[in-house]
Design a protein around this motif. Structure first.
Motif, short mmCIF file in Angstrom:
data_model
loop_
_atom_site.label_atom_id
_atom_site.label_comp_id
_atom_site.label_asym_id
_atom_site.label_seq_id
_atom_site.Cartn_x
_atom_site.Cartn_y
_atom_site.Cartn_z
N VAL A 426 -6.11 4.65 -8.51
CA VAL A 426 -5.73 4.10 -7.20
C VAL A 426 -4.52 3.18 -7.39
O VAL A 426 -4.55 2.28 -8.22
CB VAL A 426 -6.90 3.32 -6.58
CG1 VAL A 426 -6.47 2.66 -5.27
CG2 VAL A 426 -8.07 4.27 -6.31
N PRO A 427 -3.42 3.38 -6.56
CA PRO A 427 -2.20 2.56 -6.73
C PRO A 427 -2.36 1.17 -6.12
O PRO A 427 -1.80 0.88 -5.06
CB PRO A 427 -1.12 3.38 -6.02
CG PRO A 427 -1.86 4.14 -4.97
CD PRO A 427 -3.21 4.45 -5.53
N ARG A 433 1.88 -4.35 -2.82
CA ARG A 433 3.24 -4.60 -2.35
C ARG A 433 3.38 -4.28 -0.86
O ARG A 433 4.04 -5.03 -0.12
CB ARG A 433 4.21 -3.76 -3.18
CG ARG A 433 4.37 -4.23 -4.62
CD ARG A 433 5.52 -3.53 -5.31
NE ARG A 433 5.27 -2.10 -5.46
CZ ARG A 433 4.65 -1.56 -6.48
NH1 ARG A 433 4.20 -2.33 -7.46
NH2 ARG A 433 4.48 -0.24 -6.54
N SER A 434 2.76 -3.20 -0.37
CA SER A 434 2.81 -2.86 1.06
C SER A 434 2.11 -3.93 1.88
O SER A 434 2.62 -4.34 2.94
CB SER A 434 2.16 -1.50 1.29
OG SER A 434 2.83 -0.48 0.58
N LEU A 435 0.97 -4.38 1.39
CA LEU A 435 0.24 -5.42 2.11
C LEU A 435 1.05 -6.71 2.15
O LEU A 435 1.09 -7.41 3.18
CB LEU A 435 -1.11 -5.66 1.44
CG LEU A 435 -2.02 -6.69 2.09
CD1 LEU A 435 -2.35 -6.30 3.53
CD2 LEU A 435 -3.31 -6.87 1.28
N ASP A 436 1.72 -7.00 1.05
CA ASP A 436 2.55 -8.21 1.03
C ASP A 436 3.70 -8.10 2.03
O ASP A 436 4.01 -9.07 2.75
CB ASP A 436 3.08 -8.42 -0.38
CG ASP A 436 3.88 -9.71 -0.50
OD1 ASP A 436 3.30 -10.79 -0.31
OD2 ASP A 436 5.09 -9.62 -0.77
#
Length: 525
Positions: A426-427, A433-436
């Motif tokens: 799982v990445p 990073r997307s959530l950030d």
């Protein structure tokens, strides 16, 4: 004067004759001269060191010199005439000096009197006609002399363990003999241990006697729990061997001198071999790690110990790159009971293989299980697994390879490992990073709402509040609007009352719509 001169010359002649006679007599009384080869001349002195047999002097060391290859020391010994039989080829010579070893201390008496060469002429019944003039002296004294009564036996062991020359041989914890020496077999597969049992204990050694290694302290943490056993103090220092007669073995005859026996690792193994006969060697192939499984671990079938683990090996297949763990087991099928023995018939190997094939078809498998949580030791369990898939089984293979099934805990670990592997794929970094980035966008939006929309909303709310306050003032009880509205409602009520009166009058005087209302009209006109 001439007679006197002749008498004077007779005296030295007589002395020479007497000396010659003495020399001849001494030469005739002198025994043979022999050469003894030693590794070292430590504590040996030419002309002083004595040769003794049972503390009786039988000769003396005359000379010391090196051998031709300078690897040994040759001691020239002159034996007495009465010690001629000590020149026989079976005679043994060794140096008695103070020695300290694992088996004890010897030769302390020579610390003051000096070292001497001891001799052992062999049994009195041995022929002495063949004489030798050269002997090879051992570095250590022999443990058994020729006049000592008893029997020698040869023991076959998988390993020497802590045994050494001089280790005690025990019979019911009584020292009955000692280890004479040991050597590897011709093929190097086993160790041959030479032991001597003194009389009368040698009479207790029969064809049904079992032998095992008995160390001073036997302390074991294994899959079958905690075991503690002790032997004699002598075996504590140098190891030891114990023997006894197996109780389940039928009456047996006394063992002959030089008989061979199997030396087991412990008493349990020795008793098992005697009572259950020869072990059947089989193998089991495991795909998982055999950590915790040690040589000697039990093989269990529903609580009955059928054997022990004999060896653990690794099997690598270069063609497939697969690595399996191979456990070699020594099983005693006779422990399955008399019905099993009856099913085998008269020891027919074909019947035994057919029976084993049926058991495998019914789900008989080997499984690695935890024996002790405290020590982490494991054991091999034989059990029936009806749901186990059928596999091809070759009964003609030697040794036979029994099928196995994985341990339930091992399967759970494999499943957990699979889950962990999927989680590893799982990445989480990309998701983080997307959530950030999303959180940063949301923070920017909230900041914009706070700086732009919130002030406008506050102004709108303030205007609305003012409108509500004005409406509240307009609709108050004592406001002009309320007074005017109250007067209007009063007038409206009066108008409605007048209309009601008019409606009643018109209903009673409809002609008034045409003629109008007559104020002077009399009633009844």
């Amino acid at each position: 004067m001439s007679g006197a001169s002749s008498a004077v010359w007779l005296i030295p002649v007589a002395a020479l004759l007497i000396s010659g006679a003495l020399l001849v007599r001494t030469g005739m009384q002198r025994g043979p001269r022999v050469a003894i080869s030693f590794l070292s001349a430590e504590s040996l002195e030419a002309g002083k060191t004595r040769v003794r047999y049972r503390d009786v002097e039988i000769g003396r060391l005359k000379d010391l010199h090196l051998s031709a290859d300078r690897t040994r020391v040759l001691a020239e010994v002159q034996l007495d005439d009465a010690a001629k039989r000590f020149a026989a080829c079976g005679t043994r010579y060794w140096v008695v000096r103070p020695r300290v070893s694992m088996t004890g201390v010897s030769g302390l008496s020579t610390a003051l009197s000096g070292a001497f060469i001891a001799a052992d002429a062999g049994p009195a019944s041995a022929p002495t006609s063949r004489s030798c003039n050269a002997f090879n002296g051992p570095e250590a004294p022999p443990w058994v002399t020729s006049d000592q009564k008893g029997k020698r036996f040869v023991l076959h062991a998988d390993s020497l363990g802590s045994l050494t020359a001089g280790s005690p041989v025990l019979f019911r914890r009584v020292q009955a003999g000692q280890v004479l020496g040991y050597a590897l077999s011709a093929d190097g597969v086993e160790v041959l241990v030479d032991v001597f049992v003194n009389a009368p204990y040698d009479g207790y050694v029969t064809s049904g006697t079992v032998w095992w290694q008995a160390s001073g302290i036997d302390l074991r943490f294994g899959s079958d729990g905690f075991r503690f056993d002790t032997q004699s103090v002598a075996s504590l220092l140098s190891g030891g061997i114990a023997f006894d007669t197996a109780k389940q073995v039928p009456a047996s005859h006394e063992a002959a001198d030089g008989a061979s026996f199997v030396l087991a690792a412990d008493r349990t193994q020795a008793s098992q071999r005697a009572e259950d006969g020869r072990a059947a060697r089989v193998q089991m192939r495991f795909e998982q790690s055999l950590r915790g499984l040690s040589i000697g671990a039990p093989v269990d079938f529903h609580g009955v110990e059928l054997g022990r683990v004999a060896a653990i090996d690794v099997d690598f297949d270069p063609a497939t790159g697969r690595i399996d763990m191979i456990a070699t087991l020594d099983l005693y099928p006779a422990r399955l009971g008399h019905r099993y023995r009856q099913a085998l018939g008269n020891g027919d190997s074909v019947a035994g293989r057919d029976l084993l094939h049926r058991l495998i078809d019914n789900g008989l498998r080997g499984q690695l299980r935890m024996g002790s949580v405290l020590t982490g030791q494991r054991y091999v369990a034989l059990d029936f697994f009806p749901r186990a898939p059928r596999i091809p089984f070759d009964t003609q293979r030697t040794p036979v390879e029994l099928p196995t099934v994985p341990n339930t805990l091992e399967e759970l670990q494999d499943q957990l490992a699979g889950i962990v592997d999927k989680l590893d794929r799982v990445p989480f970094g990309q998701i983080g990073r997307s959530l950030d980035s999303t959180l940063q966008t949301a923070a920017s939006l909230f900041q914009r709402v706070d700086t732009e929309l919130v002030p406008e909303a506050r102004a709108t709310l303030a205007a609305a509040q003012q409108s509500f306050e004005g409406a509240n003032a307009t609709l108050a009880h004592d406001s002009p609007l309320q007074s005017d509205l109250h007067g209007a409602l009063t007038e409206l009520r009066r108008t409605l009352a007048s209309l009601n009166s008019l409606a009643d009058y018109l209903q009673q005087h409809p002609e008034s719509v045409v003629w109008g209302k007559s104020s002077a009209r009399q009633p009844g006109q």
